[in-house]
Design an enzyme around this catalytic site. Structure first.
Site, PDB file in Angstrom:
ATOM      1  N   GLY A 160      -0.308 -11.839  -4.725  1.00  0.00           N
ATOM      2  CA  GLY A 160      -0.739 -12.227  -6.060  1.00  0.00           C
ATOM      3  C   GLY A 160      -1.886 -11.306  -6.400  1.00  0.00           C
ATOM      4  O   GLY A 160      -1.822 -10.108  -6.118  1.00  0.00           O
ATOM      5  N   GLU A 161      -2.944 -11.847  -6.945  1.00  0.00           N
ATOM      6  CA  GLU A 161      -4.132 -11.039  -7.226  1.00  0.00           C
ATOM      7  C   GLU A 161      -5.272 -11.723  -6.488  1.00  0.00           C
ATOM      8  O   GLU A 161      -5.585 -12.879  -6.747  1.00  0.00           O
ATOM      9  CB  GLU A 161      -4.348 -10.960  -8.733  1.00  0.00           C
ATOM     10  CG  GLU A 161      -5.090  -9.722  -9.182  1.00  0.00           C
ATOM     11  CD  GLU A 161      -6.581  -9.819  -8.916  1.00  0.00           C
ATOM     12  OE1 GLU A 161      -7.192  -8.802  -8.508  1.00  0.00           O
ATOM     13  OE2 GLU A 161      -7.135 -10.916  -9.091  1.00  0.00           O
ATOM     14  N   SER A 162      -5.866 -10.992  -5.549  1.00  0.00           N
ATOM     15  CA  SER A 162      -6.747 -11.652  -4.583  1.00  0.00           C
ATOM     16  C   SER A 162      -8.016 -12.242  -5.212  1.00  0.00           C
ATOM     17  O   SER A 162      -8.501 -13.277  -4.770  1.00  0.00           O
ATOM     18  CB  SER A 162      -7.101 -10.685  -3.453  1.00  0.00           C
ATOM     19  OG  SER A 162      -7.700  -9.521  -3.974  1.00  0.00           O
TER      20      SER A 162
ATOM     21  N   CYS B  86      -0.192  -9.373   1.629  1.00  0.00           N
ATOM     22  CA  CYS B  86      -0.759  -8.602   0.519  1.00  0.00           C
ATOM     23  C   CYS B  86      -2.069  -9.219   0.028  1.00  0.00           C
ATOM     24  O   CYS B  86      -3.064  -9.133   0.724  1.00  0.00           O
ATOM     25  CB  CYS B  86       0.287  -8.430  -0.565  1.00  0.00           C
ATOM     26  SG  CYS B  86      -0.039  -7.016  -1.593  1.00  0.00           S
TER      27      CYS B  86
ATOM     28  N   ARG C 276      -8.368  -2.132  -1.104  1.00  0.00           N
ATOM     29  CA  ARG C 276      -7.388  -2.671  -2.065  1.00  0.00           C
ATOM     30  C   ARG C 276      -6.667  -1.526  -2.772  1.00  0.00           C
ATOM     31  O   ARG C 276      -7.222  -0.453  -2.953  1.00  0.00           O
ATOM     32  CB  ARG C 276      -8.098  -3.538  -3.118  1.00  0.00           C
ATOM     33  CG  ARG C 276      -8.468  -4.907  -2.573  1.00  0.00           C
ATOM     34  CD  ARG C 276      -9.194  -5.749  -3.609  1.00  0.00           C
ATOM     35  NE  ARG C 276      -8.375  -6.073  -4.768  1.00  0.00           N
ATOM     36  CZ  ARG C 276      -8.807  -6.784  -5.804  1.00  0.00           C
ATOM     37  NH1 ARG C 276     -10.047  -7.239  -5.830  1.00  0.00           N
ATOM     38  NH2 ARG C 276      -8.011  -7.029  -6.817  1.00  0.00           N
TER      39      ARG C 276
ATOM     40  N   ILE D  33       3.711  -3.708  -2.807  1.00  0.00           N
ATOM     41  CA  ILE D  33       3.447  -3.808  -4.252  1.00  0.00           C
ATOM     42  C   ILE D  33       1.934  -3.785  -4.479  1.00  0.00           C
ATOM     43  O   ILE D  33       1.241  -4.724  -4.090  1.00  0.00           O
ATOM     44  CB  ILE D  33       4.040  -5.107  -4.846  1.00  0.00           C
ATOM     45  CG1 ILE D  33       5.544  -5.179  -4.560  1.00  0.00           C
ATOM     46  CG2 ILE D  33       3.779  -5.182  -6.346  1.00  0.00           C
ATOM     47  CD1 ILE D  33       6.175  -6.515  -4.899  1.00  0.00           C
ATOM     48  N   ARG D  34       1.440  -2.712  -5.060  1.00  0.00           N
ATOM     49  CA  ARG D  34      -0.014  -2.530  -5.262  1.00  0.00           C
ATOM     50  C   ARG D  34      -0.777  -3.025  -4.019  1.00  0.00           C
ATOM     51  O   ARG D  34      -1.698  -3.835  -4.098  1.00  0.00           O
ATOM     52  CB  ARG D  34      -0.496  -3.256  -6.518  1.00  0.00           C
ATOM     53  CG  ARG D  34       0.079  -2.642  -7.798  1.00  0.00           C
ATOM     54  CD  ARG D  34      -0.478  -3.273  -9.060  1.00  0.00           C
ATOM     55  NE  ARG D  34      -0.066  -4.659  -9.221  1.00  0.00           N
ATOM     56  CZ  ARG D  34       1.133  -5.042  -9.656  1.00  0.00           C
ATOM     57  NH1 ARG D  34       2.040  -4.137  -9.988  1.00  0.00           N
ATOM     58  NH2 ARG D  34       1.431  -6.303  -9.766  1.00  0.00           N
TER      59      ARG D  34
ATOM     60  N   HIS E 205       5.556  -7.157   1.744  1.00  0.00           N
ATOM     61  CA  HIS E 205       6.154  -8.439   1.343  1.00  0.00           C
ATOM     62  C   HIS E 205       7.505  -8.651   2.038  1.00  0.00           C
ATOM     63  O   HIS E 205       8.543  -8.380   1.425  1.00  0.00           O
ATOM     64  CB  HIS E 205       6.399  -8.430  -0.171  1.00  0.00           C
ATOM     65  CG  HIS E 205       5.157  -8.464  -0.992  1.00  0.00           C
ATOM     66  ND1 HIS E 205       4.590  -9.626  -1.439  1.00  0.00           N
ATOM     67  CD2 HIS E 205       4.358  -7.466  -1.431  1.00  0.00           C
ATOM     68  CE1 HIS E 205       3.498  -9.359  -2.133  1.00  0.00           C
ATOM     69  NE2 HIS E 205       3.330  -8.052  -2.147  1.00  0.00           N
TER      70      HIS E 205
ATOM     71  N   GLU F  40       9.025 -11.299   2.366  1.00  0.00           N
ATOM     72  CA  GLU F  40       9.771 -12.357   1.655  1.00  0.00           C
ATOM     73  C   GLU F  40      10.657 -11.771   0.548  1.00  0.00           C
ATOM     74  O   GLU F  40      11.503 -12.476   0.011  1.00  0.00           O
ATOM     75  CB  GLU F  40       8.794 -13.413   1.095  1.00  0.00           C
ATOM     76  CG  GLU F  40       8.019 -13.032  -0.157  1.00  0.00           C
ATOM     77  CD  GLU F  40       6.836 -12.099   0.090  1.00  0.00           C
ATOM     78  OE1 GLU F  40       6.678 -11.580   1.215  1.00  0.00           O
ATOM     79  OE2 GLU F  40       6.059 -11.872  -0.875  1.00  0.00           O
TER      80      GLU F  40
HETATM   81  N1  GLN Z   1      -3.340  -5.524  -5.645  1.00  0.00           N
HETATM   82  C1  GLN Z   1      -3.509  -6.927  -5.402  1.00  0.00           C
HETATM   83  C2  GLN Z   1      -4.961  -7.235  -5.013  1.00  0.00           C
HETATM   84  O1  GLN Z   1      -5.685  -6.326  -4.711  1.00  0.00           O
HETATM   85  C3  GLN Z   1      -2.572  -7.420  -4.312  1.00  0.00           C
HETATM   86  C4  GLN Z   1      -1.131  -7.199  -4.728  1.00  0.00           C
HETATM   87  C5  GLN Z   1      -0.135  -8.127  -4.110  1.00  0.00           C
HETATM   88  O2  GLN Z   1      -0.469  -9.179  -3.533  1.00  0.00           O
HETATM   89  N2  GLN Z   1       1.120  -7.792  -4.260  1.00  0.00           N
HETATM   90  O3  GLN Z   1      -5.379  -8.350  -5.045  1.00  0.00           O
END
Ligand code: GLN
Length: 197
Positions: free
Chosen positions: A47-49, A79, A106, A134-135, A170, A172
């Protein structure tokens, strides 16, 4: 064996499906203190940390997660989940648990690179694991109790410290169950030790 997937953000149902396929008796979304108190293992998805850290605080989940993990309950962060479990985050002053002695970078593959797939060599796996990033972050500067399970030129992407497992990718989102099975083995050992005590 009942596994909880922290359901504040991210790929929750994908983790639940994989955990069931990998052999968990039950896998459920969790977002309340009492739900987290009753599982045998916890997955923190991507997600977005920064946002997830704020939600953990807002939902009052920090204490119960700290207590369960200090009792030995296995936790697996993917992630953003990996970022939240680490001790240090380079350049960001944000919430983190500090359960695994790693420095996180990150968006380590570049912000412009949204996603990337890599066939990873993983310690203990006899064939490469096709990993989706993913990112994604990477880890560096592992403490002496950290076992590095996979590394790429950018840094550490899969690692474990006792009951804490993290992956920058990921699993999953793919078909390969080996990472989830690895986590379920950690949970099985935790339950076995608890019986002995
Ligand atoms: N880029 C996100 C972060 O720094 C993490 C991305 C992800 O969980 N797929 O929080």
């Amino acid at each position: 064996m009942k596994i909880g997937v922290l359901a504040l953000q991210g790929a929750v149902s994908e983790h639940i499906d994989m955990l069931k396929k990998a052999g968990a008796d039950s896998a459920v979304p969790v977002r309340k203190e009492e739900e987290i108190a009753s599982v045998d293992g916890l997955v923190i998805p991507g997600g977005e940390s920064t946002t997830m850290g704020r939600l953990i605080k807002a939902f009052n989940l920090e204490d119960v997660i700290r207590r369960r993990v200090s009792e030995g309950m296995p936790v697996y962060g993917t992630c953003a989940g990996m970022i939240l479990l680490a001790s240090r985050i380079e350049g960001y002053d944000q919430f983190k648990f500090g359960f695994i002695d790693l420095t996180i970078v990150r968006n380590a593959f570049g912000r412009q690179v949204d996603s990337k797939e890599i066939d990873l060599n993983v310690k203990g796996f006899d064939t490469p694991f096709h990993a989706i990033f993913i990112r994604a972050p990477v880890g560096k500067e592992p403490g002496e109790n950290v076992e590095v399970l996979s590394e790429v030129p950018e840094g550490i992407v899969f690692a474990r410290q006792e009951n804490v497992l993290v992956s920058a990718f990921h699993p999953e989102l793919g078909q390969d169950l080996r990472v989830h099975k690895y986590f379920l083995d950690m949970v099985r050992k935790f339950l076995k030790n608890r019986e002995v005590l």
